[in-house]
Structure formats: structure tokens, C-alpha cells
Design a protein around this motif. Sequence first.
Motif, PDB file in Angstrom:
ATOM      1  N   ASN A   1      -2.636 -26.724 -61.637  1.00 19.74           N
ATOM      2  CA  ASN A   1      -3.355 -26.892 -60.377  1.00 19.74           C
ATOM      3  C   ASN A   1      -3.731 -25.553 -60.680  1.00 19.74           C
ATOM      4  O   ASN A   1      -3.731 -24.024 -60.469  1.00 19.74           O
ATOM      5  CB  ASN A   1      -1.974 -25.934 -59.471  1.00 19.74           C
ATOM      6  N   SER A   2      -5.115 -25.991 -61.882  1.00 19.38           N
ATOM      7  CA  SER A   2      -5.631 -24.154 -62.314  1.00 19.38           C
ATOM      8  C   SER A   2      -7.141 -25.310 -62.237  1.00 19.38           C
ATOM      9  O   SER A   2      -7.511 -25.684 -62.699  1.00 19.38           O
ATOM     10  CB  SER A   2      -4.771 -24.662 -63.842  1.00 19.38           C
ATOM     11  N   VAL A   3      -7.790 -23.893 -62.403  1.00 12.57           N
ATOM     12  CA  VAL A   3      -9.287 -24.029 -62.883  1.00 12.57           C
ATOM     13  C   VAL A   3      -9.679 -23.889 -64.013  1.00 12.57           C
ATOM     14  O   VAL A   3     -10.528 -24.640 -64.670  1.00 12.57           O
ATOM     15  CB  VAL A   3      -9.897 -22.874 -62.406  1.00 12.57           C
ATOM     16  N   LEU A   4      -8.403 -23.507 -65.144  1.00 10.41           N
ATOM     17  CA  LEU A   4      -9.174 -23.952 -66.450  1.00 10.41           C
ATOM     18  C   LEU A   4      -8.344 -25.170 -67.202  1.00 10.41           C
ATOM     19  O   LEU A   4      -7.424 -26.260 -66.319  1.00 10.41           O
ATOM     20  CB  LEU A   4      -7.728 -22.664 -67.164  1.00 10.41           C
ATOM     21  N   PRO A   5      -9.231 -25.649 -67.927  1.00  6.36           N
ATOM     22  CA  PRO A   5      -8.958 -27.234 -68.126  1.00  6.36           C
ATOM     23  C   PRO A   5      -7.988 -27.308 -68.631  1.00  6.36           C
ATOM     24  O   PRO A   5      -7.196 -26.053 -69.344  1.00  6.36           O
ATOM     25  CB  PRO A   5      -9.825 -27.795 -69.336  1.00  6.36           C
ATOM     26  N   LYS A   6      -6.352 -28.337 -68.607  1.00  3.78           N
ATOM     27  CA  LYS A   6      -5.224 -28.257 -69.523  1.00  3.78           C
ATOM     28  C   LYS A   6      -5.645 -27.745 -70.895  1.00  3.78           C
ATOM     29  O   LYS A   6      -4.667 -26.306 -71.000  1.00  3.78           O
ATOM     30  CB  LYS A   6      -4.366 -29.684 -69.142  1.00  3.78           C
ATOM     31  N   VAL A   7      -6.156 -27.962 -71.618  1.00 10.67           N
ATOM     32  CA  VAL A   7      -5.775 -27.479 -73.134  1.00 10.67           C
ATOM     33  C   VAL A   7      -6.569 -26.360 -74.039  1.00 10.67           C
ATOM     34  O   VAL A   7      -6.279 -25.911 -74.819  1.00 10.67           O
ATOM     35  CB  VAL A   7      -6.903 -28.685 -73.640  1.00 10.67           C
ATOM     36  N   LEU A   8      -6.786 -26.137 -72.451  1.00 11.13           N
ATOM     37  CA  LEU A   8      -7.099 -24.251 -72.829  1.00 11.13           C
ATOM     38  C   LEU A   8      -6.024 -23.213 -72.218  1.00 11.13           C
ATOM     39  O   LEU A   8      -5.887 -22.217 -72.495  1.00 11.13           O
ATOM     40  CB  LEU A   8      -8.640 -23.902 -72.189  1.00 11.13           C
ATOM     41  N   HIS A   9      -5.377 -23.982 -71.814  1.00  7.32           N
ATOM     42  CA  HIS A   9      -3.916 -22.865 -71.526  1.00  7.32           C
ATOM     43  C   HIS A   9      -3.620 -22.262 -72.265  1.00  7.32           C
ATOM     44  O   HIS A   9      -3.213 -23.258 -73.757  1.00  7.32           O
ATOM     45  CB  HIS A   9      -2.902 -23.882 -69.870  1.00  7.32           C
ATOM     46  N   ARG A  10      -2.651 -21.442 -72.847  1.00  7.09           N
ATOM     47  CA  ARG A  10      -1.880 -20.711 -74.068  1.00  7.09           C
ATOM     48  C   ARG A  10      -0.727 -21.123 -74.124  1.00  7.09           C
ATOM     49  O   ARG A  10       0.760 -21.268 -73.274  1.00  7.09           O
ATOM     50  CB  ARG A  10      -1.957 -19.410 -73.735  1.00  7.09           C
ATOM     51  N   VAL A  11      -0.755 -20.976 -74.932  1.00  2.25           N
ATOM     52  CA  VAL A  11       1.019 -21.038 -75.689  1.00  2.25           C
ATOM     53  C   VAL A  11       1.126 -20.279 -77.152  1.00  2.25           C
ATOM     54  O   VAL A  11      -0.554 -20.302 -78.018  1.00  2.25           O
ATOM     55  CB  VAL A  11       1.439 -22.460 -76.459  1.00  2.25           C
ATOM     56  N   GLY A  12       2.058 -18.903 -77.217  1.00  6.54           N
ATOM     57  CA  GLY A  12       1.690 -18.129 -78.184  1.00  6.54           C
ATOM     58  C   GLY A  12       0.216 -17.143 -78.357  1.00  6.54           C
ATOM     59  O   GLY A  12      -0.182 -17.464 -78.797  1.00  6.54           O
ATOM     60  N   GLY A  13      -0.162 -17.332 -76.848  1.00  2.00           N
ATOM     61  CA  GLY A  13      -1.860 -16.455 -77.016  1.00  2.00           C
ATOM     62  C   GLY A  13      -2.953 -17.602 -77.081  1.00  2.00           C
ATOM     63  O   GLY A  13      -3.829 -17.321 -77.083  1.00  2.00           O
ATOM     64  N   LYS A  14      -2.446 -18.910 -77.767  1.00  2.00           N
ATOM     65  CA  LYS A  14      -3.492 -19.255 -78.275  1.00  2.00           C
ATOM     66  C   LYS A  14      -3.633 -20.570 -77.384  1.00  2.00           C
ATOM     67  O   LYS A  14      -2.680 -21.165 -77.287  1.00  2.00           O
ATOM     68  CB  LYS A  14      -3.235 -19.699 -79.593  1.00  2.00           C
ATOM     69  N   PRO A  15      -4.750 -21.254 -76.920  1.00  2.00           N
ATOM     70  CA  PRO A  15      -4.968 -21.992 -76.236  1.00  2.00           C
ATOM     71  C   PRO A  15      -4.094 -23.716 -77.102  1.00  2.00           C
ATOM     72  O   PRO A  15      -3.911 -23.697 -78.234  1.00  2.00           O
ATOM     73  CB  PRO A  15      -6.438 -22.374 -75.640  1.00  2.00           C
ATOM     74  N   MET A  16      -3.724 -24.895 -76.555  1.00  2.00           N
ATOM     75  CA  MET A  16      -3.090 -25.725 -77.069  1.00  2.00           C
ATOM     76  C   MET A  16      -3.460 -26.043 -78.184  1.00  2.00           C
ATOM     77  O   MET A  16      -3.568 -26.494 -78.810  1.00  2.00           O
ATOM     78  CB  MET A  16      -2.599 -26.439 -75.200  1.00  2.00           C
ATOM     79  N   LEU A  17      -5.017 -26.519 -77.511  1.00  2.00           N
ATOM     80  CA  LEU A  17      -5.880 -27.466 -78.266  1.00  2.00           C
ATOM     81  C   LEU A  17      -5.916 -26.517 -79.813  1.00  2.00           C
ATOM     82  O   LEU A  17      -6.290 -27.442 -80.942  1.00  2.00           O
ATOM     83  CB  LEU A  17      -7.364 -27.801 -77.475  1.00  2.00           C
ATOM     84  N   GLY A  18      -5.969 -24.841 -79.958  1.00  2.00           N
ATOM     85  CA  GLY A  18      -6.174 -24.136 -80.718  1.00  2.00           C
ATOM     86  C   GLY A  18      -4.830 -25.066 -81.539  1.00  2.00           C
ATOM     87  O   GLY A  18      -5.110 -25.147 -82.701  1.00  2.00           O
ATOM     88  N   HIS A  19      -3.397 -24.823 -81.218  1.00  2.00           N
ATOM     89  CA  HIS A  19      -2.887 -25.072 -81.838  1.00  2.00           C
ATOM     90  C   HIS A  19      -3.136 -26.473 -82.360  1.00  2.00           C
ATOM     91  O   HIS A  19      -2.413 -26.528 -83.500  1.00  2.00           O
ATOM     92  CB  HIS A  19      -1.662 -25.435 -81.748  1.00  2.00           C
ATOM     93  N   VAL A  20      -2.922 -27.831 -82.099  1.00  2.00           N
ATOM     94  CA  VAL A  20      -3.266 -28.720 -82.506  1.00  2.00           C
ATOM     95  C   VAL A  20      -4.804 -28.797 -83.388  1.00  2.00           C
ATOM     96  O   VAL A  20      -4.685 -29.625 -84.553  1.00  2.00           O
ATOM     97  CB  VAL A  20      -3.707 -29.877 -81.481  1.00  2.00           C
ATOM     98  N   LEU A  21      -5.775 -27.986 -83.513  1.00  2.00           N
ATOM     99  CA  LEU A  21      -6.555 -28.237 -84.344  1.00  2.00           C
ATOM    100  C   LEU A  21      -6.097 -27.671 -85.591  1.00  2.00           C
ATOM    101  O   LEU A  21      -6.992 -27.536 -86.357  1.00  2.00           O
ATOM    102  CB  LEU A  21      -7.862 -26.848 -83.371  1.00  2.00           C
ATOM    103  N   ASP A  22      -5.525 -26.129 -85.462  1.00  2.00           N
ATOM    104  CA  ASP A  22      -4.930 -25.076 -86.475  1.00  2.00           C
ATOM    105  C   ASP A  22      -3.729 -26.237 -87.509  1.00  2.00           C
ATOM    106  O   ASP A  22      -3.874 -26.571 -88.408  1.00  2.00           O
ATOM    107  CB  ASP A  22      -4.076 -24.863 -86.202  1.00  2.00           C
ATOM    108  N   ALA A  23      -3.378 -27.454 -86.531  1.00  2.00           N
ATOM    109  CA  ALA A  23      -2.446 -28.312 -87.920  1.00  2.00           C
ATOM    110  C   ALA A  23      -3.779 -29.314 -88.574  1.00  2.00           C
ATOM    111  O   ALA A  23      -2.933 -29.549 -89.326  1.00  2.00           O
ATOM    112  CB  ALA A  23      -1.320 -29.072 -86.028  1.00  2.00           C
ATOM    113  N   GLY A  24      -4.200 -29.966 -87.423  1.00  2.00           N
ATOM    114  CA  GLY A  24      -4.955 -30.534 -88.116  1.00  2.00           C
ATOM    115  C   GLY A  24      -6.108 -30.088 -89.517  1.00  2.00           C
ATOM    116  O   GLY A  24      -5.951 -30.841 -90.554  1.00  2.00           O
ATOM    117  N   GLN A  25      -6.420 -29.034 -89.493  1.00  2.00           N
ATOM    118  CA  GLN A  25      -6.664 -28.523 -90.682  1.00  2.00           C
ATOM    119  C   GLN A  25      -5.231 -27.796 -91.413  1.00  2.00           C
ATOM    120  O   GLN A  25      -5.931 -27.927 -92.731  1.00  2.00           O
ATOM    121  CB  GLN A  25      -7.230 -26.625 -90.478  1.00  2.00           C
ATOM    122  N   ALA A  26      -4.475 -26.885 -90.775  1.00  2.00           N
ATOM    123  CA  ALA A  26      -3.319 -27.332 -91.957  1.00  2.00           C
ATOM    124  C   ALA A  26      -2.860 -28.536 -93.427  1.00  2.00           C
ATOM    125  O   ALA A  26      -3.137 -28.853 -93.844  1.00  2.00           O
ATOM    126  CB  ALA A  26      -2.361 -26.927 -91.665  1.00  2.00           C
TER     127      ALA A  26
END
Length: 463
Positions: free
Chosen positions: A21-46
Motif C-alpha cells: 500500500n505504497s507509492v514506492l516500488p516494493k524493492v525500494l522499501h528499506r531494511v537497515g536503511g538500504k532498499p531491499m534491492l540493494g541488499h540483493v545486489l550487494d549479495a550478488g557482488q559479494a
Amino acid sequence: MTSALPLHLVILAAGQGTRMNSVLPKVLHRVGGKPMLGHVLDAGQAVGAAVVHVVHGHGAEAVQSWVKTHYRGDAMPRWIHQAEQLGTGHAVAQAAPDIPDDACLLVAYGDVPLIRPETLQALATAAADGLALVTVRLDDPGGYGRVVRTEDGAIRAIIEDKDASPAQRQITEINTGLIAAPARLFKPWLTRIDNNNRKGEYYLTDVVGFAVADGIPVTAVVATDADEVEGVNDRLQLARAERVYQRRQAVALMRAGVALADPARFDLRGTLSTGRDVEIDIGCVFEGTVTLADGVRIGPYCLLRDVSLGAGAEVAAHSVLEGVTAGAAVHIGPFARLRPGTRLAEGARIGNFVETKKTDVGAGSKINHLSYVGDATLGQGVNIGAGTITCNYDGINKHATTIGDGAFIGSNSSLVAPVSVGEQATIGAGSVITKDAPDGQLTVARGKQISLPGWQRPTKKDR
Ligand code: UD1
Ligand code: MG
């Protein structure tokens, strides 16, 4: 065994996330201050993914613009646009033309933010010669795709919840969505997926049946930690993911020697580097890049954003620090507000209800009570009395205040910038200083005190 193939990670991130229920696309909602997509991108980089493909659809612009401002060069993913969300199989098929046959194709979800690089690595390794997927056992498997195994334990298929028979719904091992295979196998399977099912969607999970039919080995990496593979669909699940993430960080810090008063009341939305014997009381929030040297103590309910504190520094309760660099043994708070550009030398003290901004405070100098000090440079051993204000703003421009070593500013003084106060100067309490005050002298700038002898209070008139 084949040698490790270059990893192509496909992150599915096209869904709308209606339940947020948000205007923000789901993957931009933040966990620990970072969008969820960012966490997955970082895991991919790692795990050293050769290429990361992000399948995006809903909110594509917002998603791209966040990624573009936070990733550079090789870390930048390739964008695959999926205009219509016809299913997970359709989503991966959009990326397929971009993936060479000699790659390992690994699929992750942009809304499963807590996935660990180790798990992605285990999945890629398990997929060296066949299809591999990450599964987990859940007490309540409702809604998920079930992993159907033969009597001898071999994986036969994944059946989506809606398509499952009552007996299959009893299965507690579920598909997390993480799946991988060599691209030369995976890509032809993608072309065979149809949408003849209850949801009318192209199910990625159909590839499991194809692998079995083709005699290709299918293996499961069974996750031991259900939290890690939990998807986020609504704000309750987002809050849960947040707590799990914070707990992970708190555990890592405590293992590294940090004394957290309560790991359940600790929030880090960035990176925190710590020396030995750092103590952090309850309810503190750390954002951006924070560095705490040996023996730093942070009192309860403080916010620190982009802060570096020297050894033995102490921040008392309810202080807010942003863009602050401090030397050893400083004391801050309680109830202090230090704004960007505040630099404190060793042993400086900032007390309660004091606001500073773009200010250098020399070694051992004190601003202990109820002051505003901005655009100022203070020497060493300066004492700023209670209620002192630097009048740094004329309504248009900001002006600087300079205060020399050992100066003493009497309480409730206004220093009207640009102005400077000399070394060892004393300013009388209640002064409004509009001209430079010389070294070593007492400067007083206030109305003279007079007393009127014989003066009498008015009395009430008779009516
Ligand atoms: C999927 C799996 C199910 C698994 C579950 C785990 C399929 C068919 N089913 O089901 O076995 O147990 O995830 O959470 O794969 N997406 C796109 N484009 C699309 C469709 C989906 O990008 O066309 C993205 C979504 O944004 C989401 C992810 O793919 O991030 C999963 O899609 P979703 O519709 O949530 O799949 P589920 O029905 O949950
Ligand atoms: Mg889902």
C-alpha cells in the motif's frame, strides 16, 4: 565436476507489491536503511557475479534512479524491462537472450533481502552440473510452492499452492524461489514453460519438472535459517525483516567486542566501525558511516549519523550528532545537538541544550549549557557561558565568529558575526558584541545598571 561457470544473477523485481500500500516500488522499501534491492545486489557482488540482471517493471524509473546513484561501473546491473508481469518464468525468459550459454544462471528475488552471499554461493556450486534450488521447511507452508519428492527423496516437481492437491499441501518443504542451473540447460527449459495452471501465469518452477524429464540431476540446498529466505510482501513482513537484520548486525558487533545494553534495542542503518570496549546503551540509532574508537560510550536514545569519535569519548543520553568529527575524551550531552561540520578537539565538552554547526572547538574548550554556536572557530581552553549565541546569519548571508585561546564568554552574550574575540579575553555576561574584542581585556557591552534612590512603588488609587 565442471569448472565454475561465470555467474549471471537474475534478480526479479518487477512486481507491484500491492500489499505494501505504497507509492514506492516494493524493492525500494528499506531494511537497515538500504532498499531491499540493494541488499540483493550487494549479495550478488559479494559472490562475484559476473553480471547482474535486474528484471524491473513497476516503478522502473524510481528503481533505476536509486540504483544509478548508488552503484558504479561493474557493480551496475543490466536492466531488463518486463512490461507485463506474466509470471516468474516469463520474467526470467526476458533476461535469457542476454545470458551466454556458458554461464551459471541464478535467480533471486528483489524482495528477499536477507539472502546471504554464502547461500548464493552454495546454490551456484550445487548447480554446477544440473538444476539446484534453495528450499526450507516451514511450520506453516501455506501459499508457497511445495517441493514434491519421490519416496527415495529425489525431487520430482514444485507444485504451486493453488495447484496443489490436499495431500501435497501437507508438504512442509517449500521453494524459496532461489534457483540455478547452467544457462545451456536453463534457457531451453524457459521456452517450454506455458501458463496452463490455476493462476494463468508462466511458472518458473516448471523447470524442475523439465529437468526431471530430461534426466538432469536436481538438488536442493536446504536453508537452515528460514528468516534468510523470507520474502517481504507487506509492512509487517518488512518490519520482521528489519528486526532480523538488526539482530544479525548486533550479534556481529557483540562478537567483535562491543557491549550492547540490549541487542533488541539497537539500530544500525549504515556501517559502524568500533574499537575495543565500546559501550552502547539502549535505543540508539546509527546511520551512514560511524566510527567509534576504543572505550567510547554512547548513552541511551542517541542518534549518530556520519560521526567519528576518538578514544574515550562519551555521548550522554538523548544527543543527536550528524556530520561530527571528535577527538579523544570529548564529552557530549545529554540533550546536545551537533550538526554537520562540527569538529571537536581532544577533551572538548558540549553540554545540554547546546546546538553547534560548522564549528571547530579547540582542545579542552567548553560549551556547557543552552547555547547556539555556528560558523565559529574556538581556540583551546575557551569557556562559553550559558545562553551564548553566535548571531551568524543576517537574513541573507552567514558570517564567521572567531574566539581565541583561553577566552571566557559571559553567560547570555550575543556575538554578532563577523566578529572576533581575542585570546584570554573576557566578555561580560549579557553583552551584545558587535565589534572585535581585544586580547586579555574585559569587554562589556550592555546597558549600565542603575538604581534610583527614593523611588517608590505606585499605590492603588481610591475610586
Ligand atoms: C513464487 C514461487 C513459489 C515460491 C515463492 C516464494 C513461482 C511460480 N512460484 O511464488 O514456488 O514458493 O515464490 O516466495 O515462481 N516477479 C516478476 N515478474 C513477474 C512475476 C513475479 O518480476 O512476472 C517477481 C515478483 O516481484 C517477486 C518474485 O518475482 O519478487 C516472485 O513473484 P511472486 O508473484 O511473489 O511469486 P509467488 O506466487 O510468491
Ligand atoms: Mg511472493
